[in-house]
Design an enzyme around this catalytic site. Structure first.
Site, PDB file in Angstrom:
ATOM      1  N   ASN A   7       5.755  -7.970  13.447  1.00 37.27           N
ATOM      2  CA  ASN A   7       5.448  -6.858  12.547  1.00 37.27           C
ATOM      3  C   ASN A   7       4.114  -6.268  13.023  1.00 37.27           C
ATOM      4  OD1 ASN A   7       4.805  -5.175  10.467  1.00 37.27           O
ATOM      5  ND2 ASN A   7       5.047  -6.696   8.838  1.00 37.27           N
ATOM      6  N   ARG A  91       9.997  -5.430  12.996  1.00 38.67           N
ATOM      7  CA  ARG A  91      10.027  -4.620  11.783  1.00 38.67           C
ATOM      8  C   ARG A  91       9.617  -3.204  12.191  1.00 38.67           C
ATOM      9  NH1 ARG A  91       5.497  -3.732   7.410  1.00 38.67           N
ATOM     10  NH2 ARG A  91       6.738  -2.576   5.907  1.00 38.67           N
ATOM     11  N   HIS A 180      10.623  -0.858   1.745  1.00 37.74           N
ATOM     12  CA  HIS A 180      10.873  -2.250   1.332  1.00 37.74           C
ATOM     13  C   HIS A 180      12.361  -2.591   1.426  1.00 37.74           C
ATOM     14  CE1 HIS A 180       7.084  -2.158  -1.486  1.00 37.74           C
ATOM     15  NE2 HIS A 180       6.770  -2.676  -0.303  1.00 37.74           N
ATOM     16  N   GLY A 210       4.459  -6.105  -5.325  1.00 39.03           N
ATOM     17  CA  GLY A 210       3.352  -6.656  -4.534  1.00 39.03           C
ATOM     18  C   GLY A 210       2.237  -5.636  -4.575  1.00 39.03           C
ATOM     19  N   ASN A 211       1.341  -5.706  -3.596  1.00 39.65           N
ATOM     20  CA  ASN A 211       0.293  -4.697  -3.547  1.00 39.65           C
ATOM     21  C   ASN A 211       0.934  -3.307  -3.407  1.00 39.65           C
ATOM     22  OD1 ASN A 211      -2.393  -3.996  -3.604  1.00 39.65           O
ATOM     23  ND2 ASN A 211      -2.463  -3.887  -1.376  1.00 39.65           N
ATOM     24  N   ARG A 241      -2.314   2.558  -4.753  1.00 41.14           N
ATOM     25  CA  ARG A 241      -1.598   3.850  -4.667  1.00 41.14           C
ATOM     26  C   ARG A 241      -1.259   4.377  -6.055  1.00 41.14           C
ATOM     27  NH1 ARG A 241       2.892   1.659  -0.564  1.00 41.14           N
ATOM     28  NH2 ARG A 241       1.455   0.174   0.359  1.00 41.14           N
ATOM     29  N   ARG A 285      -4.622 -11.217  -9.842  1.00 41.45           N
ATOM     30  CA  ARG A 285      -5.314 -12.403 -10.360  1.00 41.45           C
ATOM     31  C   ARG A 285      -6.605 -11.981 -11.042  1.00 41.45           C
ATOM     32  NH1 ARG A 285      -3.754 -15.069  -4.740  1.00 41.45           N
ATOM     33  NH2 ARG A 285      -4.002 -12.867  -4.281  1.00 41.45           N
ATOM     34  N   ASN A 335       4.820 -14.513  -8.687  1.00 42.63           N
ATOM     35  CA  ASN A 335       3.751 -15.396  -9.183  1.00 42.63           C
ATOM     36  C   ASN A 335       3.266 -15.144 -10.594  1.00 42.63           C
ATOM     37  OD1 ASN A 335       3.209 -17.035  -6.782  1.00 42.63           O
ATOM     38  ND2 ASN A 335       2.726 -15.060  -5.858  1.00 42.63           N
ATOM     39  N   GLU A 384      11.219 -11.338   4.171  1.00 50.00           N
ATOM     40  CA  GLU A 384      11.576 -10.245   5.081  1.00 50.00           C
ATOM     41  C   GLU A 384      11.718 -10.734   6.529  1.00 50.00           C
ATOM     42  OE1 GLU A 384       9.419  -6.391   3.509  1.00 50.00           O
ATOM     43  OE2 GLU A 384       8.384  -8.171   2.820  1.00 50.00           O
TER      44      GLU A 384
HETATM   45  P1  AMP Z   1       2.195  -8.869  -1.638  1.00 47.96           P
HETATM   46  O1  AMP Z   1       1.815  -7.457  -1.317  1.00 47.96           O
HETATM   47  O2  AMP Z   1       3.649  -9.066  -1.921  1.00 47.96           O
HETATM   48  O3  AMP Z   1       1.642  -9.871  -0.642  1.00 47.96           O
HETATM   49  O4  AMP Z   1       1.468  -9.203  -3.041  1.00 47.96           O
HETATM   50  C1  AMP Z   1       0.064  -9.310  -3.099  1.00 47.96           C
HETATM   51  C2  AMP Z   1      -0.373  -9.257  -4.540  1.00 47.96           C
HETATM   52  O5  AMP Z   1       0.266 -10.284  -5.308  1.00 47.96           O
HETATM   53  C3  AMP Z   1      -1.856  -9.569  -4.709  1.00 47.96           C
HETATM   54  O6  AMP Z   1      -2.638  -8.431  -4.526  1.00 47.96           O
HETATM   55  C4  AMP Z   1      -1.902 -10.024  -6.120  1.00 47.96           C
HETATM   56  O7  AMP Z   1      -2.056  -8.855  -6.933  1.00 47.96           O
HETATM   57  C5  AMP Z   1      -0.545 -10.603  -6.418  1.00 47.96           C
HETATM   58  N1  AMP Z   1      -0.595 -12.069  -6.611  1.00 47.96           N
HETATM   59  C6  AMP Z   1      -0.552 -13.030  -5.675  1.00 47.96           C
HETATM   60  N2  AMP Z   1      -0.633 -14.252  -6.259  1.00 47.96           N
HETATM   61  C7  AMP Z   1      -0.737 -14.056  -7.604  1.00 47.96           C
HETATM   62  C8  AMP Z   1      -0.845 -14.900  -8.745  1.00 47.96           C
HETATM   63  N3  AMP Z   1      -0.880 -16.229  -8.628  1.00 47.96           N
HETATM   64  N4  AMP Z   1      -0.919 -14.316  -9.950  1.00 47.96           N
HETATM   65  C9  AMP Z   1      -0.894 -12.967 -10.085  1.00 47.96           C
HETATM   66  N5  AMP Z   1      -0.780 -12.118  -9.052  1.00 47.96           N
HETATM   67  C10 AMP Z   1      -0.702 -12.640  -7.825  1.00 47.96           C
END
Ligand code: AMP
Length: 401
Positions: A7, A91, A180, A210-211, A241, A285, A335, A384
């Site tokens: 990636n 990717r 995605h 996710g972010n 965003r 978090r 999570n 992915e």
């Molecule tokens: P991703 O883009 O899928 O890697 O997701 C990243 C985001 O997941 C992080 O910026 C957090 O906002 C969220 N995240 C990861 N672990 C946790 C957790 N234990 N509790 C709440 N949010 C989480």
């Protein structure tokens, strides 16, 4: 068969080497700051300590070479020689309207990916650099492109056309593409397998939170609508965003702040969403901690996020004319029981009830709804890289036979 999944970003390269007999990850890692002072490669062989290499990585070819050296290193390596790597899966962010599926990379495919650079100027050129670097360093090893947009090519016209002058679509290819796709495809298939039902029989809403975050309506295994659009800026309010806003805001905000349109777009991509609403917090978090502590900006941001997700779920329940399964995935979706719980509070009208104890679990395939809930709500960790490796294996095997 062993497959290297790559990636490539503009200055980064993430990789996994996957043994397809077991689908186990043999090693994974990340090259950062490619072409920038302070380059480093973090290589993580399975079950061993991670190793850091901080040699300068002048370009992606140097990075691919370093990754292959790490993978074959007598001490930290996981294969004896490069010959054990049977194929590479890349990717690729944008496949435009050219690709509805993954493909073996040929000169014709490369030309089509180049044509899509205009649509994803930050991503496709980096993906192409990775492809060319592998061609140079691993000549003859089959390479496969797996597109973020491909899964959504099944969307009907009514879902992908914008209400713009039609030349925006016919002349400039401005339409909803969705992103995605690899994750939405993986999760919609996995949830059917997990529930022991044929994917063809299920109406599923996948919430990739996710972010970057997007929602997809999947009917019988096919994407029929999704929240991201022409670019990954559209749809949900995300980490940094804005998601959907009134388009007239762009000119108004540019005038108020004395910014160019391009600068406003940067604000929408990087300084908005949770980060913008709280003045700096985009990680859930931190946001949840703020929420618990009574920080009003964090409370507002989380409320906006959850309400927006629920709004899209409602819209897609209408698109699908009903829903059997809602699946949560990605960093927040996998999570945060807190966020899942808050979203599902809006969904009582669908007959959804949540089992609080199940919902407190994380990071595994689980059902979080009660047995009498009218819609099954699940958590399905996305993968992915595995999806890319599976597509790569299938295409390489089909080519051989
Ligand atoms: P991703 O883009 O899928 O890697 O997701 C990243 C985001 O997941 C992080 O910026 C957090 O906002 C969220 N995240 C990861 N672990 C946790 C957790 N234990 N509790 C709440 N949010 C989480």
């Amino acid at each position: 068969m062993k497959i290297l999944v790559l990636n490539c970003g503009s200055s980064s390269l993430k990789y996994q080497l996957i043994d397809m007999e077991t689908e186990n990850v043999l090693a994974k890692g990340l090259c950062e700051r490619i072409g920038i002072e302070g380059s480093r490669l973090k290589h993580q062989p399975a079950g061993k300590e991670a190793v850091i290499f901080d040699d300068y990585q002048e370009n992606h070819s140097v990075s691919v070479k370093m990754v292959l050296d790490a993978l074959t290193n007598p001490e930290y390596g996981v294969v004896k020689s490069m010959k054990e790597i049977n194929a590479v899966g890349h990717r690729v962010v944008h496949g435009g309207e050219y690709f509805a599926n993954s493909v073996i990379i040929t000169p014709v495919v490369i030309v089509a990916i180049e044509k899509c650079c205009d649509l994803a100027p930050l991503h496709n050129p980096a993906n192409l650099i990775g492809i060319h670097a592998c061609e140079e360093i691993m000549p003859g090893v089959p390479q496969v492109a797996v597109f973020d947009t491909a899964f959504h090519q099944t969307m009907p016209k009514k879902a992908y056309l914008y209400g713009l002058p039609i030349k925006a679509y016919t002349d400039y290819k401005i339409r909803r593409y969705g992103f995605h796709g690899t994750s939405h495809s993986f999760v919609s298939k996995r949830v059917a397998e997990f529930l022991g039902k044929p994917v063809e029989d299920l109406k599923t809403i996948v919430c990739h939170l996710g972010n970057g975050a997007s929602i997809c309506a999947v009917d019988g295994g096919k994407s029929v609508d999704t929240s991201m659009g022409f670019t990954p800026l559209a749809g949900l309010v995300m980490g940094t965003r804005s998601g959907d806003i009134d388009p007239a805001i762009l000119e108004y905000y540019a005038n108020k702040e004395g910014l160019t349109l391009s600068e406003v777009t940067t604000v929408l991509n990087k300084k908005s969403g949770m980060e913008g609403l709280t003045g700096g917090k985009s990680d859930f978090r931190d946001l949840e901690e703020g929420y618990e502590a009574g920080d009003q900006a964090c409370i507002d941001a989380i409320e906006v996020f959850c309400y927006n997700v629920a709004r899209f779920v409602g819209a897609y329940a209408a698109s699908l004319n009903g829903v059997d399964v809602i699946a949560f995935t990605a960093g927040i979706g996998e999570n945060s029981g807190f966020v899942r719980g808050k979203i599902c509070e809006y969904l009582g009208y669908l007959g959804i009830t949540i089992d609080a104890e199940q919902n407190s679990k994380r990071g595994e395939d689980i059902i979080i709804s009660t047995p009498d809930s009218k819609v099954t709500v699940c958590v399905i960790p996305t993968n992915e890289e595995l999806m890319i490796a599976r597509d790569t294996k299938a295409l390489v095997e089909a080519q051989r036979s």
